[in-house]
Each structure stands twice: as structure tokens, then as C-alpha cells.
Design a protein around this motif. Structure first.
Motif, mmCIF file in Angstrom:
data_model
loop_
_atom_site.group_PDB
_atom_site.id
_atom_site.type_symbol
_atom_site.label_atom_id
_atom_site.label_comp_id
_atom_site.label_asym_id
_atom_site.label_seq_id
_atom_site.Cartn_x
_atom_site.Cartn_y
_atom_site.Cartn_z
ATOM 1 N N ALA A 69 4.810 3.464 2.016
ATOM 2 C CA ALA A 69 3.411 3.293 2.423
ATOM 3 C C ALA A 69 3.058 4.182 3.604
ATOM 4 N N GLY A 70 4.053 4.498 4.416
ATOM 5 C CA GLY A 70 3.796 5.312 5.597
ATOM 6 C C GLY A 70 3.159 4.533 6.734
ATOM 7 N N THR A 71 3.181 3.230 6.619
ATOM 8 C CA THR A 71 2.623 2.362 7.646
ATOM 9 C C THR A 71 3.262 0.984 7.548
ATOM 10 N N ARG A 72 3.239 0.275 8.628
ATOM 11 C CA ARG A 72 3.783 -1.090 8.636
ATOM 12 C C ARG A 72 2.754 -2.101 8.143
ATOM 13 N N GLU A 73 1.484 -1.795 8.388
ATOM 14 C CA GLU A 73 0.427 -2.747 8.066
ATOM 15 C C GLU A 73 -0.891 -2.013 7.863
ATOM 16 N N GLU A 74 -1.722 -2.548 6.970
ATOM 17 C CA GLU A 74 -3.055 -2.004 6.768
ATOM 18 C C GLU A 74 -3.972 -3.099 6.234
ATOM 19 N N THR A 75 -5.265 -2.860 6.294
ATOM 20 C CA THR A 75 -6.220 -3.776 5.684
ATOM 21 C C THR A 75 -6.722 -3.145 4.395
ATOM 22 N N ARG A 76 -6.947 -4.006 3.403
ATOM 23 C CA ARG A 76 -7.360 -3.552 2.075
ATOM 24 C C ARG A 76 -8.526 -4.398 1.591
ATOM 25 N N SER A 77 -9.338 -3.824 0.704
ATOM 26 C CA SER A 77 -10.532 -4.526 0.231
ATOM 27 C C SER A 77 -10.467 -4.966 -1.227
ATOM 28 N N GLU A 78 -9.337 -4.763 -1.911
ATOM 29 C CA GLU A 78 -9.251 -5.165 -3.314
ATOM 30 C C GLU A 78 -9.451 -6.683 -3.431
ATOM 31 N N PRO A 79 -10.156 -7.122 -4.474
ATOM 32 C CA PRO A 79 -10.491 -8.548 -4.588
ATOM 33 C C PRO A 79 -9.360 -9.447 -5.083
ATOM 34 N N THR A 80 -8.385 -8.879 -5.813
ATOM 35 C CA THR A 80 -7.289 -9.684 -6.350
ATOM 36 C C THR A 80 -5.950 -9.002 -6.079
ATOM 37 N N LEU A 81 -4.884 -9.763 -6.220
ATOM 38 C CA LEU A 81 -3.551 -9.197 -6.028
ATOM 39 C C LEU A 81 -3.274 -8.120 -7.075
ATOM 40 N N GLY A 82 -3.686 -8.351 -8.313
ATOM 41 C CA GLY A 82 -3.483 -7.352 -9.359
ATOM 42 C C GLY A 82 -4.191 -6.040 -9.055
ATOM 43 N N ALA A 83 -5.413 -6.132 -8.541
ATOM 44 C CA ALA A 83 -6.161 -4.929 -8.170
ATOM 45 C C ALA A 83 -5.477 -4.215 -7.013
ATOM 46 N N LEU A 84 -4.928 -4.982 -6.092
ATOM 47 C CA LEU A 84 -4.196 -4.387 -4.966
ATOM 48 C C LEU A 84 -2.965 -3.652 -5.463
ATOM 49 N N ARG A 85 -2.192 -4.283 -6.333
ATOM 50 C CA ARG A 85 -0.990 -3.633 -6.881
ATOM 51 C C ARG A 85 -1.362 -2.309 -7.559
ATOM 52 N N ALA A 86 -2.394 -2.335 -8.384
ATOM 53 C CA ALA A 86 -2.811 -1.132 -9.114
ATOM 54 C C ALA A 86 -3.247 -0.037 -8.145
ATOM 55 N N ALA A 87 -3.989 -0.400 -7.115
ATOM 56 C CA ALA A 87 -4.466 0.587 -6.143
ATOM 57 C C ALA A 87 -3.305 1.198 -5.361
ATOM 58 N N LEU A 88 -2.329 0.378 -4.996
ATOM 59 C CA LEU A 88 -1.186 0.898 -4.240
ATOM 60 C C LEU A 88 -0.406 1.912 -5.053
ATOM 61 N N VAL A 89 -0.206 1.631 -6.330
ATOM 62 C CA VAL A 89 0.531 2.561 -7.194
ATOM 63 C C VAL A 89 -0.281 3.839 -7.411
ATOM 64 N N ALA A 90 -1.595 3.707 -7.574
ATOM 65 C CA ALA A 90 -2.443 4.885 -7.783
ATOM 66 C C ALA A 90 -2.461 5.785 -6.547
ATOM 67 N N GLU A 91 -2.493 5.178 -5.370
ATOM 68 C CA GLU A 91 -2.563 5.950 -4.126
ATOM 69 C C GLU A 91 -1.208 6.467 -3.660
ATOM 70 N N ARG A 92 -0.169 5.718 -3.984
ATOM 71 C CA ARG A 92 1.184 6.063 -3.525
ATOM 72 C C ARG A 92 2.134 5.976 -4.715
ATOM 73 N N PRO A 93 2.260 7.056 -5.472
ATOM 74 C CA PRO A 93 3.074 7.020 -6.693
ATOM 75 C C PRO A 93 4.497 6.508 -6.479
ATOM 76 N N GLY A 94 5.060 6.676 -5.283
ATOM 77 C CA GLY A 94 6.391 6.162 -5.010
ATOM 78 C C GLY A 94 6.488 4.658 -5.126
ATOM 79 N N MET A 95 5.368 3.976 -5.026
ATOM 80 C CA MET A 95 5.347 2.513 -5.154
ATOM 81 C C MET A 95 5.596 2.065 -6.593
ATOM 82 N N ALA A 96 5.344 2.950 -7.555
ATOM 83 C CA ALA A 96 5.480 2.576 -8.969
ATOM 84 C C ALA A 96 6.883 2.088 -9.295
ATOM 85 N N GLY A 97 7.902 2.715 -8.733
ATOM 86 C CA GLY A 97 9.270 2.304 -8.999
ATOM 87 C C GLY A 97 9.728 1.136 -8.152
ATOM 88 N N LEU A 98 9.122 0.953 -7.001
ATOM 89 C CA LEU A 98 9.556 -0.090 -6.069
ATOM 90 C C LEU A 98 8.787 -1.395 -6.219
#
Length: 77
Positions: A14-43
Motif C-alpha cells: 500500500a505504501g502507507t500504514r493508514e488511509e481513509t477511503r470512501s468506498e461504500p462496502t467492503l467488496g468495493a474497497l477490495r476491488a478498488a485496492l486491487v485496481a489501484e495497487r496490482p500487488g494487492m491482487a496476490g496478497l
């Protein structure tokens, strides 16, 4: 906005310890994290992702006071 905290390898990707996010659901958050940080896809699928300290489904709503912890698998003994 939900507060997302990353630990160990998730923090490195992630390159950070903490951040604020605006996604409405956990599923939307997961999808956004993978889209923004491809390294998250495997982890991310191997991580424990907790909302308010509990495991929840991807349809869990993330309110303004939500705290999401992304915890990779830990080894040790």
C-alpha cells in the motif's frame, strides 16, 4: 470515510500504514485496492480483512466510523 489500516506486507504494498477511503462496502474497497495497487491482487485474498475487529462479508457497509484492518498471514511460533 472509512479508515483502513495496513499491516506487514500489506503496508509495504500500500505504501502507507493508514488511509481513509470512501468506498461504500467492503467488496468495493477490495476491488478498488486491487485496481489501484496490482500487488494487492496476490496478497489480499490471503489476508484477514476485519471491520471493527470482526470478519464480515463483502456486502458489509462501511460507514464514516468504520475501521478496516488488512492483516496478512503471519508466521512464527
Amino acid at each position: 470515510m472509512a479508515r483502513v489500516r495496513y499491516f506487514a506486507a500489506a503496508e509495504e504494498i500500500a505504501g502507507t500504514r493508514e488511509e481513509t477511503r470512501s468506498e461504500p462496502t467492503l467488496g468495493a474497497l477490495r476491488a478498488a485496492l486491487v485496481a489501484e495497487r496490482p500487488g494487492m491482487a496476490g496478497l489480499l485474498p490471503r489476508c484477514a480483512v476485519l471491520v471493527g475487529g470482526s470478519r464480515v462479508d463483502d456486502d458489509q457497509q462501511l460507514g464514516d466510523d468504520a475501521v478496516v484492518d488488512v492483516l496478512p498471514p503471519f508466521a512464527g511460533g
